[in-house]
Design a protein around this motif. Structure first.
Motif, PDB file in Angstrom:
ATOM      1  N   ARG A   2      12.019  68.911  11.859  1.00  0.00           N
ATOM      2  CA  ARG A   2      13.468  69.096  11.920  1.00  0.00           C
ATOM      3  C   ARG A   2      14.129  68.673  10.618  1.00  0.00           C
ATOM      4  N   GLY A   3      13.485  69.021   9.497  1.00  0.00           N
ATOM      5  CA  GLY A   3      14.067  68.739   8.189  1.00  0.00           C
ATOM      6  C   GLY A   3      13.796  67.345   7.651  1.00  0.00           C
ATOM      7  N   ALA A   4      13.068  66.526   8.379  1.00  0.00           N
ATOM      8  CA  ALA A   4      12.758  65.167   7.911  1.00  0.00           C
ATOM      9  C   ALA A   4      11.266  64.922   8.061  1.00  0.00           C
ATOM     10  N   SER A   5      10.728  64.126   7.165  1.00  0.00           N
ATOM     11  CA  SER A   5       9.301  63.800   7.237  1.00  0.00           C
ATOM     12  C   SER A   5       9.035  62.796   8.354  1.00  0.00           C
ATOM     13  N   LEU A   6       7.765  62.676   8.726  1.00  0.00           N
ATOM     14  CA  LEU A   6       7.389  61.663   9.719  1.00  0.00           C
ATOM     15  C   LEU A   6       7.778  60.279   9.226  1.00  0.00           C
ATOM     16  N   LEU A   7       7.581  60.034   7.932  1.00  0.00           N
ATOM     17  CA  LEU A   7       7.936  58.741   7.353  1.00  0.00           C
ATOM     18  C   LEU A   7       9.433  58.471   7.515  1.00  0.00           C
ATOM     19  N   ALA A   8      10.255  59.477   7.257  1.00  0.00           N
ATOM     20  CA  ALA A   8      11.708  59.298   7.392  1.00  0.00           C
ATOM     21  C   ALA A   8      12.080  58.954   8.834  1.00  0.00           C
ATOM     22  N   HIS A   9      11.477  59.648   9.792  1.00  0.00           N
ATOM     23  CA  HIS A   9      11.753  59.331  11.205  1.00  0.00           C
ATOM     24  C   HIS A   9      11.339  57.893  11.525  1.00  0.00           C
ATOM     25  N   ALA A  10      10.173  57.483  11.029  1.00  0.00           N
ATOM     26  CA  ALA A  10       9.686  56.120  11.301  1.00  0.00           C
ATOM     27  C   ALA A  10      10.612  55.077  10.694  1.00  0.00           C
ATOM     28  N   VAL A  11      11.060  55.297   9.458  1.00  0.00           N
ATOM     29  CA  VAL A  11      11.961  54.338   8.806  1.00  0.00           C
ATOM     30  C   VAL A  11      13.293  54.279   9.529  1.00  0.00           C
ATOM     31  N   HIS A  12      13.836  55.425   9.894  1.00  0.00           N
ATOM     32  CA  HIS A  12      15.102  55.429  10.650  1.00  0.00           C
ATOM     33  C   HIS A  12      14.949  54.645  11.951  1.00  0.00           C
ATOM     34  N   GLY A  13      13.811  54.820  12.631  1.00  0.00           N
ATOM     35  CA  GLY A  13      13.578  54.096  13.880  1.00  0.00           C
ATOM     36  C   GLY A  13      13.570  52.591  13.683  1.00  0.00           C
ATOM     37  N   LEU A  14      12.933  52.127  12.622  1.00  0.00           N
ATOM     38  CA  LEU A  14      12.913  50.690  12.333  1.00  0.00           C
ATOM     39  C   LEU A  14      14.305  50.175  12.013  1.00  0.00           C
ATOM     40  N   VAL A  15      15.006  50.869  11.132  1.00  0.00           N
ATOM     41  CA  VAL A  15      16.352  50.446  10.722  1.00  0.00           C
ATOM     42  C   VAL A  15      17.300  50.442  11.922  1.00  0.00           C
ATOM     43  N   ASP A  16      17.194  51.478  12.749  1.00  0.00           N
ATOM     44  CA  ASP A  16      18.101  51.605  13.894  1.00  0.00           C
ATOM     45  C   ASP A  16      17.743  50.704  15.073  1.00  0.00           C
ATOM     46  N   SER A  17      16.610  50.006  15.011  1.00  0.00           N
ATOM     47  CA  SER A  17      16.187  49.159  16.133  1.00  0.00           C
ATOM     48  C   SER A  17      17.095  47.953  16.335  1.00  0.00           C
ATOM     49  N   GLY A  18      17.798  47.565  15.270  1.00  0.00           N
ATOM     50  CA  GLY A  18      18.704  46.422  15.376  1.00  0.00           C
ATOM     51  C   GLY A  18      18.022  45.074  15.216  1.00  0.00           C
ATOM     52  N   CYS A  19      16.733  45.061  14.932  1.00  0.00           N
ATOM     53  CA  CYS A  19      16.049  43.764  14.802  1.00  0.00           C
ATOM     54  C   CYS A  19      15.224  43.669  13.525  1.00  0.00           C
ATOM     55  N   VAL A  20      15.439  44.579  12.596  1.00  0.00           N
ATOM     56  CA  VAL A  20      14.682  44.598  11.355  1.00  0.00           C
ATOM     57  C   VAL A  20      15.618  44.330  10.191  1.00  0.00           C
ATOM     58  N   ASP A  21      15.297  43.312   9.405  1.00  0.00           N
ATOM     59  CA  ASP A  21      16.145  42.935   8.268  1.00  0.00           C
ATOM     60  C   ASP A  21      15.793  43.684   6.995  1.00  0.00           C
ATOM     61  N   ARG A  22      14.525  44.089   6.888  1.00  0.00           N
ATOM     62  CA  ARG A  22      14.070  44.714   5.655  1.00  0.00           C
ATOM     63  C   ARG A  22      12.897  45.631   5.980  1.00  0.00           C
ATOM     64  N   VAL A  23      12.851  46.782   5.306  1.00  0.00           N
ATOM     65  CA  VAL A  23      11.747  47.721   5.478  1.00  0.00           C
ATOM     66  C   VAL A  23      11.116  47.932   4.111  1.00  0.00           C
ATOM     67  N   VAL A  24       9.825  47.679   4.026  1.00  0.00           N
ATOM     68  CA  VAL A  24       9.083  47.892   2.794  1.00  0.00           C
ATOM     69  C   VAL A  24       8.157  49.077   3.023  1.00  0.00           C
ATOM     70  N   ILE A  25       8.383  50.142   2.274  1.00  0.00           N
ATOM     71  CA  ILE A  25       7.514  51.309   2.343  1.00  0.00           C
ATOM     72  C   ILE A  25       6.474  51.159   1.246  1.00  0.00           C
ATOM     73  N   THR A  26       5.238  51.370   1.599  1.00  0.00           N
ATOM     74  CA  THR A  26       4.175  51.255   0.611  1.00  0.00           C
ATOM     75  C   THR A  26       3.091  52.269   0.906  1.00  0.00           C
ATOM     76  N   GLY A  27       2.333  52.584  -0.098  1.00  0.00           N
ATOM     77  CA  GLY A  27       1.236  53.518   0.082  1.00  0.00           C
ATOM     78  C   GLY A  27       0.608  53.850  -1.249  1.00  0.00           C
ATOM     79  N   PRO A  28      -0.463  54.646  -1.219  1.00  0.00           N
ATOM     80  CA  PRO A  28      -1.154  55.001  -2.456  1.00  0.00           C
ATOM     81  C   PRO A  28      -0.299  55.913  -3.339  1.00  0.00           C
ATOM     82  N   GLN A  29      -0.738  56.087  -4.558  1.00  0.00           N
ATOM     83  CA  GLN A  29      -0.018  56.897  -5.555  1.00  0.00           C
ATOM     84  C   GLN A  29       0.370  58.274  -5.011  1.00  0.00           C
ATOM     85  N   SER A  30      -0.476  58.861  -4.202  1.00  0.00           N
ATOM     86  CA  SER A  30      -0.240  60.215  -3.704  1.00  0.00           C
ATOM     87  C   SER A  30       1.024  60.346  -2.856  1.00  0.00           C
TER      88      SER A  30
END
Length: 191
Positions: A2-30
């Motif tokens: 629906r126009g957003a990546s799986l990662l974007a949906h996952a990050v939105h879910g964490l941010v919108d949960s109301g109990c997360v102060d910070r989200v660190v996205i990490t992964g390999p160079q690719s």
């Protein structure tokens, strides 16, 4: 999706949960370009990027070093392949950690019959599913606990006590083409 990546949906879910102060996205160079795109899309200063390593454990190590959590902080490790984990599952993991569990994970009962097969493909036994659970995400830990164990073993829950909290069918993995089709249909239904 629906126009957003799986990662974007996952990050939105964490941010919108109301109990997360910070989200660190990490992964390999690719995945660095996709991570930067998601951060820009989310537009929340609590979401940052840390270049990861070759595997999940090294990426988690780098993220932890970058944020240096205090002993009482809670660390959630979430998989982008579980983009629709509901806020109640995230909050249940955090609540379990705040109540004293060193580690917690949402789980769902296994409803399929599970067979154990040998190297020839012959069925050797049926496993009792009454005690089986499918682990979901996020996996939660107290920072103090993570300092006292091997991170690779902690992420796999090897030799550690882990509190199981109720998971949700929406926390299922979205990885195969079939799982993506199901997720697309569910998203369409929600909208």
């Amino acid at each position: 999706m629906r126009g957003a990546s799986l990662l974007a949906h996952a990050v939105h879910g964490l941010v919108d949960s109301g109990c997360v102060d910070r989200v660190v996205i990490t992964g390999p160079q690719s995945v660095h370009t996709e991570c930067a795109k998601v951060i820009a899309e989310v537009g929340d200063s609590r979401v940052v990027f840390v270049p990861g390593g070759a595997g999940r454990t090294e990426s988690a190590r780098r993220a932890l070093r970058a944020v240096e959590p205090r002993a009482r902080d809670i660390v959630l490790v979430h998989e982008p392949t579980r983009p629709f984990t509901p806020a109640e599952s995230i909050r249940a993991v955090v609540a379990a950690l705040r109540s004293g569990a060193p580690a917690a994970v949402p789980v769902e009962p296994v409803t399929d019959t599970v067979k154990v097969v040998d190297s020839y493909g012959d069925v050797r036994r049926t496993t009792d599913r009454e005690t089986l659970r499918r682990a979901q995400s996020p996996r939660g830990f107290t920072a103090e606990f993570l300092r006292s164990v091997d991170l690779a073993e902690a992420l796999e829950f090897v030799g550690v006590s882990v509190r199981a909290v109720p998971g949700h069918p929406s926390g299922a993995r979205v990885d195969t083409p079939f799982e993506r089709a199901v997720a697309e249909a569910l998203l369409e239904e929600r909208q």
